[in-house]
Design a protein around this motif. Structure first.
Motif, mmCIF file in Angstrom:
data_model
loop_
_atom_site.group_PDB
_atom_site.id
_atom_site.type_symbol
_atom_site.label_atom_id
_atom_site.label_comp_id
_atom_site.label_asym_id
_atom_site.label_seq_id
_atom_site.Cartn_x
_atom_site.Cartn_y
_atom_site.Cartn_z
ATOM 1 N N SER A 74 0.623 -1.138 0.013
ATOM 2 C CA SER A 74 -0.131 -0.208 -0.078
ATOM 3 C C SER A 74 0.863 1.425 0.219
ATOM 4 C CB SER A 74 -1.026 0.122 1.334
ATOM 5 O OG SER A 74 -0.257 -0.094 2.285
ATOM 6 N N ARG A 75 2.072 1.237 0.669
ATOM 7 C CA ARG A 75 2.870 2.396 0.595
ATOM 8 C C ARG A 75 4.288 2.475 -0.427
ATOM 9 N NH1 ARG A 75 3.623 3.712 7.027
ATOM 10 N NH2 ARG A 75 1.318 3.636 7.547
ATOM 11 N N SER A 76 3.946 1.550 -1.300
ATOM 12 C CA SER A 76 5.089 1.786 -2.376
ATOM 13 C C SER A 76 4.947 2.690 -3.169
ATOM 14 C CB SER A 76 4.837 0.373 -3.330
ATOM 15 O OG SER A 76 5.780 0.103 -4.338
ATOM 16 N N ALA A 77 6.205 3.414 -3.205
ATOM 17 C CA ALA A 77 6.219 4.405 -4.242
ATOM 18 C C ALA A 77 7.053 4.278 -5.493
ATOM 19 C CB ALA A 77 7.191 5.595 -3.456
ATOM 20 N N ASN A 78 7.132 2.827 -5.713
ATOM 21 C CA ASN A 78 7.924 2.551 -6.872
ATOM 22 C C ASN A 78 7.155 2.602 -8.249
ATOM 23 O OD1 ASN A 78 9.538 1.376 -8.661
ATOM 24 N ND2 ASN A 78 10.436 -0.153 -7.413
ATOM 25 N N PRO A 79 7.110 3.085 -9.022
ATOM 26 C CA PRO A 79 6.068 3.053 -10.081
ATOM 27 C C PRO A 79 6.119 1.835 -11.190
ATOM 28 C CG PRO A 79 7.730 4.500 -10.802
ATOM 29 C CD PRO A 79 7.811 4.229 -9.415
ATOM 30 N N ASN A 80 7.291 1.087 -10.909
ATOM 31 C CA ASN A 80 7.430 -0.293 -11.423
ATOM 32 C C ASN A 80 6.684 -1.215 -10.681
ATOM 33 O OD1 ASN A 80 9.366 0.733 -13.403
ATOM 34 N ND2 ASN A 80 11.170 0.323 -11.899
ATOM 35 N N THR A 81 6.360 -0.993 -9.578
ATOM 36 C CA THR A 81 5.558 -2.062 -8.697
ATOM 37 C C THR A 81 4.013 -2.285 -9.277
ATOM 38 O OG1 THR A 81 6.908 -1.735 -6.759
ATOM 39 C CG2 THR A 81 4.673 -2.892 -6.531
#
Length: 278
Positions: free
Chosen positions: A96-103
């Motif tokens: 939910s807190r991932s800031a990686n656009p690849n994710t």
């Protein structure tokens, strides 16, 4: 440059995961993961596919993420089945807190590729891509997605999870999603075909190198044949046939199988269907 992918079949060993309708989540997750790994290895070069488990053993969550981090994986995909009743369906998760656009891109392509394969064969509820604070997605250092492959405790979904075509479609979608995300191409990529026996659908197969292959036990037993396994080779009525191992299943070319059991075999190009008839 070698791309490293880690597939993570959920649960295992003394942890069965969700249990309902005669199914255990750990078994379904392992079957799908093994099949997806086999497809990736068979179709694409320049990749390394690892699994956090390849048998019915318990692997703690920290060990699962440690494997991916230690091997410097480029993507991590955890495979599960859902539970909790309701209307069932398919969904995927990222941290939910991932800031990686690849994710989010990995989640998007995996969700899309899986859905477009399972929807035409009867899975009618897309619950959508979601976010949550899931350990394996939070503690991995690379894009990570958790896939919930239908609801094991919903009767309609449980029946689907018993079907070879649904399990094949889930594995195909995982492999295709990862291939799309990494831009992988294959000059020798199999084409999925439908297999019918005596007018009834029994399984999906692959057309590759001018041959059509299918799961020996499912197709052979539908034709009334006796299927065996000798020295990593499938036997049909005692006759050894060329064998490919897809996940845990032995696949054989369908024309030689038809010859052994004296079945008629034909091809319908409009529907990409191999038809066998006794």
């Amino acid at each position: 440059m070698t791309i490293t992918i880690v597939l993570d079949p959920g649960h295992g060993g003394h942890d069965p995961g969700a249990v309902a309708k005669g199914l255990q989540e750990k078994d379904v997750a392992l079957q799908i993961s093994l099949a997806a790994a086999e497809r990736l290895k068979a179709k694409y070069e320049g990749i390394r596919v690892l699994l956090t488990r390849t048998a019915d053993v318990f692997v703690p969550l920290p060990e699962r993420t440690s494997i991916a981090n230690r091997e410097r994986a480029d993507a991590f995909v955890s495979v599960h089945c859902n539970a909790g009743g309701g209307a069932g369906g398919f969904e995927t998760y990222m941290y939910s807190r991932s800031a990686n656009p690849n994710t989010s891109e990995l989640q998007r392509v995996l969700h899309s590729e899986i859905w477009r394969r399972i929807n035409p064969i009867g899975v009618d509820r897309d619950r959508g891509p979601k976010k949550a604070d899931l350990y394996v997605c939070r503690e991995t250092n690379m894009p990570a997605v958790l896939i919930e492959c239908l609801f094991i405790d919903v009767p309609a979904d449980a029946e689907r999870l018993r079907r070879a075509d649904v399990l094949d479609a889930l594995a195909d979608g995982i492999a295709a999603g990862l291939a799309s995300y990494f831009g992988l191409t294959s000059d020798n990529q199999p084409v999925s075909v439908r297999i019918e026996v005596n007018g009834k659908y029994v399984a999906n197969g692959d057309a590759i190198d001018g041959r059509t292959w299918g799961p020996a036990r499912i197709v052979g037993e539908a034709l009334g044949a006796s299927i065996g396994w000798v020295d990593r080779t499938v036997t049909v009525n005692g006759v050894k046939l060329p064998t490919r191992l897809i996940g845990t299943a032995g696949w054989v070319p369908l024309r030689p199988l038809a010859d052994v059991v004296r079945a008629r075999i034909s091809w319908d190009g409009k529907s990409n269907t191999v038809k066998l008839k006794m």
